[in-house]
Write an enzyme that holds these catalytic residues in place. Structure first.
Site, mmCIF file in Angstrom:
data_model
loop_
_atom_site.group_PDB
_atom_site.id
_atom_site.type_symbol
_atom_site.label_atom_id
_atom_site.label_comp_id
_atom_site.label_asym_id
_atom_site.label_seq_id
_atom_site.Cartn_x
_atom_site.Cartn_y
_atom_site.Cartn_z
ATOM 1 N N ASP A 409 -10.870 -67.110 18.518
ATOM 2 C CA ASP A 409 -12.231 -67.006 19.066
ATOM 3 C C ASP A 409 -13.174 -66.441 17.999
ATOM 4 O O ASP A 409 -12.731 -65.966 16.948
ATOM 5 C CB ASP A 409 -12.171 -66.089 20.303
ATOM 6 C CG ASP A 409 -13.489 -66.050 21.056
ATOM 7 O OD1 ASP A 409 -14.279 -67.004 20.933
ATOM 8 O OD2 ASP A 409 -13.728 -65.050 21.759
ATOM 9 N N GLU A 412 -17.052 -68.793 14.476
ATOM 10 C CA GLU A 412 -18.166 -69.628 13.958
ATOM 11 C C GLU A 412 -18.524 -69.264 12.514
ATOM 12 O O GLU A 412 -18.937 -70.169 11.788
ATOM 13 C CB GLU A 412 -19.384 -69.484 14.875
ATOM 14 C CG GLU A 412 -19.168 -70.071 16.253
ATOM 15 C CD GLU A 412 -18.191 -69.254 17.109
ATOM 16 O OE1 GLU A 412 -18.175 -68.020 16.967
ATOM 17 O OE2 GLU A 412 -17.432 -69.866 17.880
ATOM 18 N N ASP A 483 -18.475 -70.263 26.041
ATOM 19 C CA ASP A 483 -18.960 -69.453 27.164
ATOM 20 C C ASP A 483 -19.934 -70.212 28.054
ATOM 21 O O ASP A 483 -21.151 -70.060 27.943
ATOM 22 C CB ASP A 483 -19.598 -68.169 26.641
ATOM 23 C CG ASP A 483 -18.572 -67.312 25.912
ATOM 24 O OD1 ASP A 483 -17.364 -67.601 26.027
ATOM 25 O OD2 ASP A 483 -18.983 -66.360 25.225
HETATM 26 C C1 GLC Z 1 -16.072 -64.658 23.711
HETATM 27 C C2 GLC Z 1 -15.176 -65.795 24.165
HETATM 28 C C3 GLC Z 1 -14.613 -65.489 25.518
HETATM 29 C C4 GLC Z 1 -13.873 -64.159 25.469
HETATM 30 C C5 GLC Z 1 -14.787 -63.050 24.965
HETATM 31 C C6 GLC Z 1 -14.057 -61.738 24.759
HETATM 32 O O1 GLC Z 1 -17.187 -64.567 24.519
HETATM 33 O O2 GLC Z 1 -15.856 -67.013 24.157
HETATM 34 O O3 GLC Z 1 -13.777 -66.514 25.952
HETATM 35 O O4 GLC Z 1 -13.408 -63.832 26.737
HETATM 36 O O5 GLC Z 1 -15.357 -63.435 23.725
HETATM 37 O O6 GLC Z 1 -13.049 -61.860 23.820
#
Ligand code: GLC
Length: 769
Positions: A409, A412, A483
């Site tokens: 995650d 980017e 998200d």
């Molecule tokens: C980001 C991710 C999400 C995750 C959060 C906390 O917003 O896209 O899926 O739960 O980070 O790690």
């Protein structure tokens, strides 16, 4: 018009000597031609790996005022003004350079006011920001009848015509609506259906780029990039399917996943803060009889958000013991790993990275620091092969604990303290480069490193999920769309998003079921599990602080309906697995817009609320609040209502009733589908029996079986079954028997009877009992 330029041919590459830049055409195959203009940017593609050029016949000749390069599938005309015009083999225009001048949209705003509007955070689209000396654009004509697809999971509708998009991987938590130009991924491939004729263009340039898909003018669309080389591939093919096969030939195909990864997955940011909480979720899944294969561990399992740590205090001193026990309960643990490494002199991953010089640096040579979940963090320089190796090695910490996969995650990369400046020093393989160039491939390189680590330390087909991606990441990772929110526009958007992702090579994809941000409600969650029952990646995930959206959170009837659809999913897993296996060869997605299967049918060119799974399953979910019936467009052919066997002829609209517990579902007549056994989890044990359902009175089907986990299938350890049903005659053959435990019993369910066949080892054949 000036004189035709001279040219030089080496093998299948021709270099035309134009006054400003040489223009290079390379014939890779009869349906893939690269158009390249070296504008001084060094380096190689991140999307395309290995040699793609095949010996191909073509001719090149001067015809009047232009050159014509002809292959069996494409005709490219180059004139002395450097126009590049592409036609199919029968002369239909596909991508023709626009001869007029761009007409900037008149927004009635001068530069001073544009700055003022932008100061409040509003963007003025069509402004030429970034148009410095290295900026370039490619402008192609639009026909009145032209539809545009692709670009990965950009927001909005299936047909991208009339909208504009940016490629700059971005984490923006605001509700992602059709006015959003950028999301987490940059997948600069687009497809056109021009007067019904399909083609594709893949712009392989990682710098920030922009697609105006005919928003500025109905007469043209354009692509522009702030820097880098002009480097695009023309993709031909007689059908949209062939064009997509060509694109995935070029950038790679989704590898065969482990079978259990097609199972249901439960997640919520917050669960992993304690072993008890995760166990409670596992217990509830069992108690409420919801089949499930994985629970995701969000950032809370770590020690202070330090990647490659596991807070033992939260896991009774032994996370491995817990992960092993979960596995015994049929549930794999999928921990999240972000790229940001906490700046902490007492933390080994940080200290090691600093010692080895593996983090990106500010131009003054100091390690660049920005904030993410752990606070001040350093960012691994994933463009460097040795940094990817180092990261892959760190994965061992997690594979030793026994995780089922890794969720990448924030890659980017996202940063909380302002964006990372363009000039921060990143590496492009072994060459010093900049964030400006490497931003859009950061997530790609991280996912690739993670894939390599899992492959090395698990000896299974790696299960990686990434948020950020570039074209080609599909070779290493599944993706989710980031998200989203618990709002109706986002269940609606899921369909075009996943369909365009699939056409952009990313067949293994999903959205957060129920919605990540904002509070869901019983009706929305119900309709979402119905609409997502065929989502290749099937995960319910929510943000911390939102209303709970586990299947049982709203009591009845939500729970029973939710259960019914998760159970239905497991019945379809053998079909999905077959589609994935076929996709490794064809590059075609599992979940498809109707236009991919019926590119001759004008009715389906911007159909946003129906989709297909493979060639024979038509899914028409309710994605509107309070709707209990809907209009369904049935494309050509005959269709069987999955729920009651009623038959319909295609090429018509029908009204179907769909009370809250119903997903309208149609199977193409004379289709055979494998029908998985009812299970709580996908087991490591091979299935002893398999059922096939016949919709109609005849048909044939190819079915694939292997151990569902490792790479032995590549050495031939798989089974290939062929079924055919004709006028009640059922036959099952086993043309390839490389995986020992073939099904002992096969049941074929026809509309009015069942045929049971058993395996006879001596003859290696299936015989009716
Ligand atoms: C980001 C991710 C999400 C995750 C959060 C906390 O917003 O896209 O899926 O739960 O980070 O790690």
């Amino acid at each position: 018009m000036s004189q035709l330029p001279k040219y030089n041919q080496t093998g299948q590459t021709i270099i035309f000597a134009f006054p400003n830049h040489d223009l290079q055409l390379s014939v890779l195959t009869s349906a893939i031609i690269r158009v390249f203009e070296n504008r001084g940017d060094p380096g190689q593609s991140y999307a395309i790996e290995g040699k793609k050029e095949q010996p191909t016949d073509f001719t090149l000749k001067a015809v009047g005022d232009h050159y014509e390069l002809t292959t069996a599938d494409l005709l490219v005309k180059i004139d002395s003004d450097q126009h590049v015009d592409i036609y199919d083999a029968t002369g239909n225009p596909l991508a023709i350079d626009y001869r007029g001048k761009r007409q900037l949209l008149d927004k009635g705003v001068d530069k001073v006011h544009e700055c003022l509007v932008e100061a409040e955070g509003h963007s003025v689209s069509g402004s030429t920001t970034g148009a410095d000396s290295s900026y370039f654009q490619v402008v192609k004509s639009l026909a009145a009848d032209e539809h545009l697809y692709g670009l990965g999971d950009k927001t909005g509708y299936l047909d991208k015509r009339g909208f504009e998009y940016d490629n700059w991987n971005t984490d923006n938590p605001a509700p992602q609506m059709e006015n959003f130009t950028k999301l987490y991924k940059s997948i600069p491939v687009m497809y056109g259906l021009k007067n019904g004729h399909p083609y594709g263009l893949f712009f392989d340039n990682p710098y920030k780029s922009h697609f105006d898909m005919g928003k500025e003018s109905p007469n043209y669309y354009f692509y522009s990039a702030v820097d880098g080389n002009l480097d695009y591939y023309v993709l031909g093919g007689k059908t949209l399917k062939e064009v997509i096969s060509n694109y995935t030939y070029l950038t790679g195909r989704v590898p065969l996943p482990q079978k259990w990864t097609l199972g249901y997955q439960q997640s919520r940011w917050g669960y992993s803060a304690s072993q008890q909480e995760v166990q409670e979720i596992a217990d509830s899944l069992k108690k409420y009889d919801i089949p499930c294969d994985a629970i995701h561990f969000d950032v809370d399992y770590m020690r202070g958000y330090r990647v490659f740590t596991w807070d033992k205090d939260k896991y009774q001193g032994d996370p491995k013991k817990f992960v092993t026990s979960l596995k015994k309960q049929g549930i794999k643990a999928i921990p999240i790993i972000d790229p940001g490494v906490k700046k902490d002199p007492d933390y080994d991953v940080y200290v090691d990275g600093i010692k080895k010089g593996y983090f990106v640096k500010s131009p003054d040579g100091k390690v660049y620091i920005n904030k993410v979940w752990p606070g001040d963090s350093a960012f691994p320089d994933f463009g460097r092969p040795e940094v990817r190796k180092w990261w892959a090695h760190n994965d061992k910490f997690l594979t030793d604990i026994g995780v089922g996969g890794i969720w990448n995650d924030m890659n980017e990369p996202a940063s909380f303290e302002g964006p990372i400046p363009d000039e921060v020093v990143f590496s492009d393989q072994d060459r010093q480069s900049t964030h400006k160039k490497m931003h859009n491939v950061y997530g790609h390189n991280m996912a690739k490193a993670t894939y390599d680590g899992l492959k090395k330390y698990q000896d299974k087909r790696p299960y990686v999920i990434t948020r950020a991606a570039y074209a080609g990441t599909q070779k290493y990772s599944t993706v989710w769309t980031g998200d989203n929110r618990s709002i109706w526009p986002h269940i609606q958007m899921m369909i075009p998003q996943l369909c365009n992702l699939g056409m952009s090579g990313f067949s293994f994809a999903g959205t957060d079921i129920g919605g990540f941000g904002s509070d869901t409600n019983a009706e929305l969650l119900t309709r979402w599990i119905e609409a997502a029952v065929f989502s290749p990646l099937m995960r319910n995930h929510a943000a911390m602080g939102t209303r709970h959206q586990e299947p049982w959170s709203f009591g009845e009837p939500t729970l029973s309906i939710y259960r019914k659809f998760v159970k239905l999913r497991y019945r379809f897993i053998p079909y999905l697995y077959d589609l994935f296996e076929k996709g490794t060869k064809s590059g075609l997605p599992v979940m498809r817009p109707l236009v991919l299967n019926y590119d001759n049918d004008p009715r389906v060119r911007d159909l946003n609320d129906e989709f297909m799974v493979g060639d024979s399953v038509l899914v028409t979910p309710i994605v509107e609040k309070s709707e209990t019936k809907r209009l369904v467009y049935l494309p050509a052919g005959d269709w069987v209502d999955f729920w009651n066997n009623r038959q319909y002829t295609g090429n018509q609209d029908i009204v179907v009733n769909a009370p809250l517990d119903k997903l309208p579902l149609f199977i193409k007549k004379n289709t055979i589908l494998p029908w998985g056994n009812p299970v709580d989890h996908i087991s490591d044990e091979p299935d002893k029996t398999m059922t096939f359902k016949v919709f109609g009175d005849q048909g044939s089907y190819d079915h694939y079986q292997d151990d569902g986990t490792d790479f032995k299938y590549q050495a031939g350890e798989f089974n290939h079954y062929t079924l055919s049903v004709n006028d009640d005659q059922v036959s099952v053959q086993l043309p390839h028997h490389g995986f020992k435990p073939a099904y002992k019993k096969i049941t074929v369910e026809l509309p009015d009877k069942q045929v049971i066949l058993s395996y006879d080892a001596a003859s290696n054949r299936y015989q009716e009992k």
